[in-house]
Enzyme design. Sequence first.
Site, PDB file in Angstrom:
ATOM      1  N   GLY A  10       0.926  -1.125  -0.079  1.00  0.00           N
ATOM      2  CA  GLY A  10      -0.130   0.016  -0.017  1.00  0.00           C
ATOM      3  C   GLY A  10       0.843   1.323  -0.025  1.00  0.00           C
ATOM      4  N   ARG A  14      -1.930   7.958   4.308  1.00  0.00           N
ATOM      5  CA  ARG A  14      -2.224   8.911   5.475  1.00  0.00           C
ATOM      6  C   ARG A  14      -0.872   9.309   6.455  1.00  0.00           C
ATOM      7  NH1 ARG A  14      -6.813   4.605   7.225  1.00  0.00           N
ATOM      8  NH2 ARG A  14      -5.498   3.455   5.728  1.00  0.00           N
ATOM      9  N   ASP A 103       1.472  -3.140   8.693  1.00  0.00           N
ATOM     10  CA  ASP A 103       1.455  -1.933   9.526  1.00  0.00           C
ATOM     11  C   ASP A 103       0.942  -2.337  10.914  1.00  0.00           C
ATOM     12  OD1 ASP A 103      -1.083  -2.577   9.084  1.00  0.00           O
ATOM     13  OD2 ASP A 103      -1.315  -0.252   8.142  1.00  0.00           O
ATOM     14  N   GLU A 154     -15.906  -2.255   6.836  1.00  0.00           N
ATOM     15  CA  GLU A 154     -14.676  -1.144   6.967  1.00  0.00           C
ATOM     16  C   GLU A 154     -15.395   0.191   7.539  1.00  0.00           C
ATOM     17  OE1 GLU A 154     -11.223  -1.716   6.488  1.00  0.00           O
ATOM     18  OE2 GLU A 154     -12.263  -3.881   6.575  1.00  0.00           O
ATOM     19  N   ASN A 169     -11.039  -5.574  13.897  1.00  0.00           N
ATOM     20  CA  ASN A 169     -10.267  -6.538  12.997  1.00  0.00           C
ATOM     21  C   ASN A 169      -8.870  -5.843  13.041  1.00  0.00           C
ATOM     22  OD1 ASN A 169      -8.644  -8.315  11.019  1.00  0.00           O
ATOM     23  ND2 ASN A 169      -9.545  -6.781   9.374  1.00  0.00           N
ATOM     24  N   ASN A 223      -1.315   3.923  10.539  1.00  0.00           N
ATOM     25  CA  ASN A 223      -1.927   4.570   9.403  1.00  0.00           C
ATOM     26  C   ASN A 223      -1.606   5.877   9.184  1.00  0.00           C
ATOM     27  OD1 ASN A 223      -3.189   2.083   8.417  1.00  0.00           O
ATOM     28  ND2 ASN A 223      -5.101   2.841   9.674  1.00  0.00           N
ATOM     29  N   LYS A 346      38.258  11.726  19.005  1.00  0.00           N
ATOM     30  CA  LYS A 346      38.006  10.786  18.039  1.00  0.00           C
ATOM     31  C   LYS A 346      39.252   9.998  17.699  1.00  0.00           C
ATOM     32  CE  LYS A 346      39.353  10.625  14.114  1.00  0.00           C
ATOM     33  NZ  LYS A 346      39.929  10.825  12.830  1.00  0.00           N
ATOM     34  N   ALA A 418      52.771  26.719  27.387  1.00  0.00           N
ATOM     35  CA  ALA A 418      51.625  27.129  26.926  1.00  0.00           C
ATOM     36  C   ALA A 418      51.411  27.886  25.560  1.00  0.00           C
ATOM     37  CB  ALA A 418      50.803  27.875  27.991  1.00  0.00           C
ATOM     38  N   ARG A 435      57.724  29.294  21.057  1.00  0.00           N
ATOM     39  CA  ARG A 435      56.749  30.463  21.030  1.00  0.00           C
ATOM     40  C   ARG A 435      57.810  31.617  21.064  1.00  0.00           C
ATOM     41  NH1 ARG A 435      54.342  29.556  27.016  1.00  0.00           N
ATOM     42  NH2 ARG A 435      55.836  30.502  28.117  1.00  0.00           N
TER      43      ARG A 435
END
Length: 452
Positions: A10, A14, A103, A154, A169, A223, A346, A418, A435
């Site tokens: 189907g 909806r 469904d 229905e 049903n 639905n 990571k 730093a 630095r």
Amino acid sequence: MLSVAILAAGKGTRMESSLPKVLHKISGKSLIQRVIDSCVELNPDKIFVITGHKSQEVQKSIPKDKKIHVVVQEPQSGTGHAIQVLCKEVKKHEGKLLVLNGDVPLIRPSTLKRLLYLHDSKNADVSLITTKKTNPHGYGRVFLKGDFIERIVEEKDCNDLERENPLINAGVYCFNWGNLSEIINSLKSNNNQNELYLTDTVSVLENALSLEVEDNGELQGINNRIQLSKCEEIIQDSIKEKHMLKGVTFINKASCSISEEAEIGKDVIIEANTHIRGSTKILNNCLIGPNTFIENSNIGSHCEISNSTVYDSQIMDYIKIGPYSHIRPQSKISSYSKIGNFVELKNSQLEEESKVNHLSYIGDSIIGRSTNIGAGTITANFDGQKKYQTKIGKNSRIGANTVFVAPINLGESVTTGAGSVITKDSKDNSLAISRTKQVNIENWKKKKPLSN
Ligand code: UD1
Ligand code: CA
């Protein structure tokens, strides 16, 4: 012999979606996958999946299994038409045919088994699952005559009186396939939807039985998106209840979601707005949340993770993460470590008791035991083409705002000044600093007066 037919052709109008209805997900799994999983537990000889609307897309989502066969229904002229197509395509109509709407995703294998048992023991031509709903709107109403089902009407074909009938049903049927295939082509589409209804077969078949079950949520059909969200809620409630009974506290249950596969230990407290996804495992005595997302990760015992995101990583015991940390895949954090405010990690490994407390990006790195990474430290791991590794030995003190230009390898007990940009490896016990020296120019204001 047991065959299964799952109706998934189907449009799902909806749902107002470009995605076929049966591919929408609840708690991470598509509706069709859930129905297939429930049927597999019955060990049927064959499973037919009837596809039609966006058939290719639906087929792609179906697991490759030699028991599962796809049948294409084109055009989609109703649930009865779907079974006409099946009966035409498959020549052998032996044994039982269990038909399920694609469904109705929460249907339990145990309920399906009860239906098969009733069907066999009463020698039925068709038996189907029904339930009484306080709000039966949208479902087909089932009318009984004595012990048998007389007809199903229905929603769209009901008169006012018929609409009052609460017995609905559920869209799950067991047929004697031989008898069904003899009458399936006699269906007529003289109804308000101009469709061939599978439900009309109950008026033609002789011995039509109803298995009425309690409405405990498993028969909820989908639905539209309101019903989709209702099913999500039903599943989530049952997952959380299972964990609560095993010793997990939820501070604000409704705002949290937990995957079905997740394992959570005793005395874990889950704060508001926390989402545990995939195959995550959390050991005892952790405090998780608020506002935390964890996917496919292992979390040891006594960890505290707040306002943070963790993907595909291993977190050992007694670790504090957050607030506002982002642990990306393939990270491994050893016990007693701490990842703090606005830190992204990571593919990195931190040995025991190491700390990255503030404003850092640590990628592709190995950080030794008891090392402290100063605020604002960044690993420059990417040269535009390849990723490189940063290695920092144990007991090191990394000064605030250090940039490591990878590949780089620092020994143990190293200190960095730093603000240094570190491009060269350094040995154990050294200070790495790069630095420019500070210059103080006196009377600067007098020499360069401000304009205006
Ligand atoms: C259907 C039942 C209704 C029942 C309800 C339970 C019919 C006529 N009605 O109504 O009595 O109470 O389910 O949830 O069966 N499908 C196809 N091919 C088609 C049309 C539909 O495969 O041509 C599939 C859909 O993809 C869906 C299932 O059949 O998975 C049910 O179709 P749907 O339109 O949702 O039927 P309902 O109106 O819910
Ligand atoms: Ca439906």
